[in-house]
Design a protein around this motif. Structure first.
Motif, mmCIF file in Angstrom:
data_model
loop_
_atom_site.group_PDB
_atom_site.id
_atom_site.type_symbol
_atom_site.label_atom_id
_atom_site.label_comp_id
_atom_site.label_asym_id
_atom_site.label_seq_id
_atom_site.Cartn_x
_atom_site.Cartn_y
_atom_site.Cartn_z
ATOM 1 N N ARG A 1 -1.909 -1.757 -9.614
ATOM 2 C CA ARG A 1 -2.392 -1.465 -8.210
ATOM 3 C C ARG A 1 -3.772 -1.600 -7.842
ATOM 4 O O ARG A 1 -3.806 -2.062 -6.582
ATOM 5 C CB ARG A 1 -1.980 0.151 -8.014
ATOM 6 C CG ARG A 1 -0.560 0.473 -8.195
ATOM 7 C CD ARG A 1 0.340 0.075 -7.155
ATOM 8 N NE ARG A 1 0.076 0.931 -5.992
ATOM 9 C CZ ARG A 1 0.481 0.777 -4.679
ATOM 10 N NH1 ARG A 1 1.412 -0.222 -4.271
ATOM 11 N NH2 ARG A 1 0.388 1.599 -3.625
ATOM 12 N N THR B 1 -0.877 5.425 -4.740
ATOM 13 C CA THR B 1 -0.910 5.308 -3.441
ATOM 14 C C THR B 1 -2.682 5.302 -2.978
ATOM 15 O O THR B 1 -3.271 4.660 -2.395
ATOM 16 C CB THR B 1 -0.199 6.074 -2.405
ATOM 17 O OG1 THR B 1 0.861 5.678 -2.553
ATOM 18 C CG2 THR B 1 -0.511 5.789 -1.167
ATOM 19 N N PHE C 1 -4.776 2.563 -4.571
ATOM 20 C CA PHE C 1 -4.667 1.515 -3.573
ATOM 21 C C PHE C 1 -5.789 1.755 -2.567
ATOM 22 O O PHE C 1 -6.347 0.687 -2.150
ATOM 23 C CB PHE C 1 -3.321 1.222 -3.230
ATOM 24 C CG PHE C 1 -3.088 -0.018 -2.529
ATOM 25 C CD1 PHE C 1 -2.228 -1.068 -3.179
ATOM 26 C CD2 PHE C 1 -3.422 -0.439 -1.322
ATOM 27 C CE1 PHE C 1 -1.813 -2.165 -2.570
ATOM 28 C CE2 PHE C 1 -3.087 -1.503 -0.758
ATOM 29 C CZ PHE C 1 -2.321 -2.487 -1.372
ATOM 30 N N ALA D 1 -4.632 -4.135 -4.645
ATOM 31 C CA ALA D 1 -5.060 -3.656 -3.476
ATOM 32 C C ALA D 1 -6.443 -4.634 -3.019
ATOM 33 O O ALA D 1 -6.800 -4.909 -2.130
ATOM 34 C CB ALA D 1 -5.908 -2.178 -3.788
ATOM 35 N N THR E 1 -9.400 1.361 -3.539
ATOM 36 C CA THR E 1 -9.711 0.063 -3.883
ATOM 37 C C THR E 1 -9.668 -0.898 -2.767
ATOM 38 O O THR E 1 -10.592 -1.717 -2.545
ATOM 39 C CB THR E 1 -8.685 -0.720 -4.902
ATOM 40 O OG1 THR E 1 -8.528 0.412 -5.912
ATOM 41 C CG2 THR E 1 -9.262 -1.894 -5.321
ATOM 42 N N GLU F 1 0.903 -1.085 -0.128
ATOM 43 C CA GLU F 1 0.159 0.057 -0.129
ATOM 44 C C GLU F 1 1.035 1.287 -0.056
ATOM 45 O O GLU F 1 0.687 2.240 -0.691
ATOM 46 C CB GLU F 1 -0.927 0.038 1.238
ATOM 47 C CG GLU F 1 -1.854 1.124 1.270
ATOM 48 C CD GLU F 1 -3.007 1.362 2.293
ATOM 49 O OE1 GLU F 1 -4.039 2.193 2.162
ATOM 50 O OE2 GLU F 1 -2.972 0.174 3.022
#
Length: 388
Positions: A98, A44, A47, A102, A50, A19
């Motif tokens: 990503r 970020t 992520f 996530a 999600t 993360e």
């Protein structure tokens, strides 16, 4: 404590590292893909968003599957998405990787928590959850610096390769040593019943508000430490490592506390203690050594809240325990976003000195929510619906 719980904590460490890993290697990623720092920074954000959406969805989509199988599939997706990230030719592919990363991370955290509770039994439930959160908090303390070191030696793409290799090792060991879960296929999770219980929603608010109050200051701790306390910028790294180590211990202590004094008592004590420490920070800011000691206590208590709230949700709402835990994983990320946004506004319209006081407002609301949550909840242990 069953040693396999430590293996599950390692799984959350690996997926949790993903993360925030981009934060430490942001300039390298931006330069490597030819994009701005601002755009790369959204890796970020996507992520976290999600993750918040995936945790409840994962419980619904996997309700007919056995838990060890779910964990294996989630780790496999995590491995694949990290390899795609390592090979990504552009920012669009990296964003897609990503998102998958996530979703896999949220599923691993959810299933690892449930399996840890299974393996620990009712008497050590809190400590088992605490160990899982030690893995999550440890990923922030150790994972990000490790990623920065790997990136400096082998390039930013090697960081994702390293995460994939670590996940391969964890998956292999899990397949060898984790038992097949005794759980049978479940009905649709009790989200409606969970949202209909004031004490459970109040428990979720404790997470959102207390984590929000934490991130009001934590997200801007570097400028606060320099401007309000007077530390040199070159001392920030060891300061953050010190605070992080205290936070890791808090994950376990929160779970231990719920086993010792019951989740109902813990959810009352922890927010109140956190508020008291947060209110003392401005007074200690003129004394650097006192500030460091107080901030270690602050970091420890802040990480205690997640295992405390999750243990409370399991004991106070055993028939919606899985729904409660999955929603709480989302609530944690909502708290991060809320605190970061409010802290940014406080910093923009005031000064760094306003950050602890602003965070204290959210922490005070968390105390109120904890009182509502604990109201009329039986203090005796109740056997959760996630038992085997």
């Amino acid at each position: 404590m069953d040693p396999r719980i430590f293996l599950l904590a390692l799984a959350t460490f690996a997926t949790g590292t993903a993360e925030n890993i981009v934060i430490g290697i942001l300039p390298d990623v931006a330069a490597g893909l030819g994009v701005s720092l601002g755009l790369a920074g959204q890796l970020t954000a996507v992520f976290s968003l999600t993750f918040a959406l995936a945790a409840p969805a994962a419980l619904v989509l996997t309700r007919r599957m056995e838990r060890k199988t779910i964990l294996a599939l989630a780790l496999a997706l995590f491995i694949a998405s990290n390899l795609v990230a390592a090979l990504s030719p552009g920012i669009a592919v990296l964003f897609a990787a990503r998102v998958a990363m996530a979703a896999a991370s949220a599923t691993v955290c959810l299933v690892a928590t449930m399996l840890a509770v299974e393996l620990a039994g009712p008497d050590r439930r809190g400590r088992a959850i605490g160990l899982i959160f030690m893995g999550i908090s440890g990923s922030m303390v150790l994972g990000v610096p490790a990623g920065m070191l790997i990136s400096s030696l082998f390039g930013w793409r090697s960081v994702f390769v390293a995460l994939a290799l670590l996940a391969v090792l964890i998956l292999s060991v899990c397949q060898l040593f984790l038992p097949v879960s005794g759980r049978r296929p479940r009905d649709v999770p009790g989200y409606r019943r969970h949202f209909g219980a004031l004490r459970l929603i109040s428990g979720q608010l404790v997470s959102i508000l207390m984590i929000g109050g934490h991130f009001v200051l934590f997200a801007y701790l570097a400028p606060y430490a320099v401007d309000a306390v007077g530390f040199d910028a070159d001392k920030l790294v060891p300061i953050f490592v010190t605070f992080g180590a205290a936070g890791v211990s808090g994950g376990y202590l929160g779970g231990w506390l719920t086993d010792i004094v019951t989740p109902r008592t813990a959810i009352l004590v922890v927010p109140l203690a956190y508020l008291a420490v947060l209110l003392a920070i401005p007074a200690a800011s003129s004394m650097p050594l006192a500030f460091l000691g107080l901030m270690m206590v602050w970091a420890c208590i802040s990480w205690m809240i997640s295992p405390v709230v999750q243990s409370f949700l399991i004991s106070a709402g055993p028939d919606t325990a899985e729904a409660g835990v999955s929603l709480n994983l989302s609530a944690m990320h909502v708290g991060v976003a809320l605190g970061t946004a409010i802290g940014g506004l406080a910093l923009e319209r005031g000064s760094t000195a306003a950050l602890p006081w602003t965070g204290a407002v959210l922490a005070a609301l968390a105390v109120v929510a904890s009182l509502v949550a604990a109201w009329r909840v039986a203090d005796k242990p109740r056997r959760p619906a996630i038992e085997v």
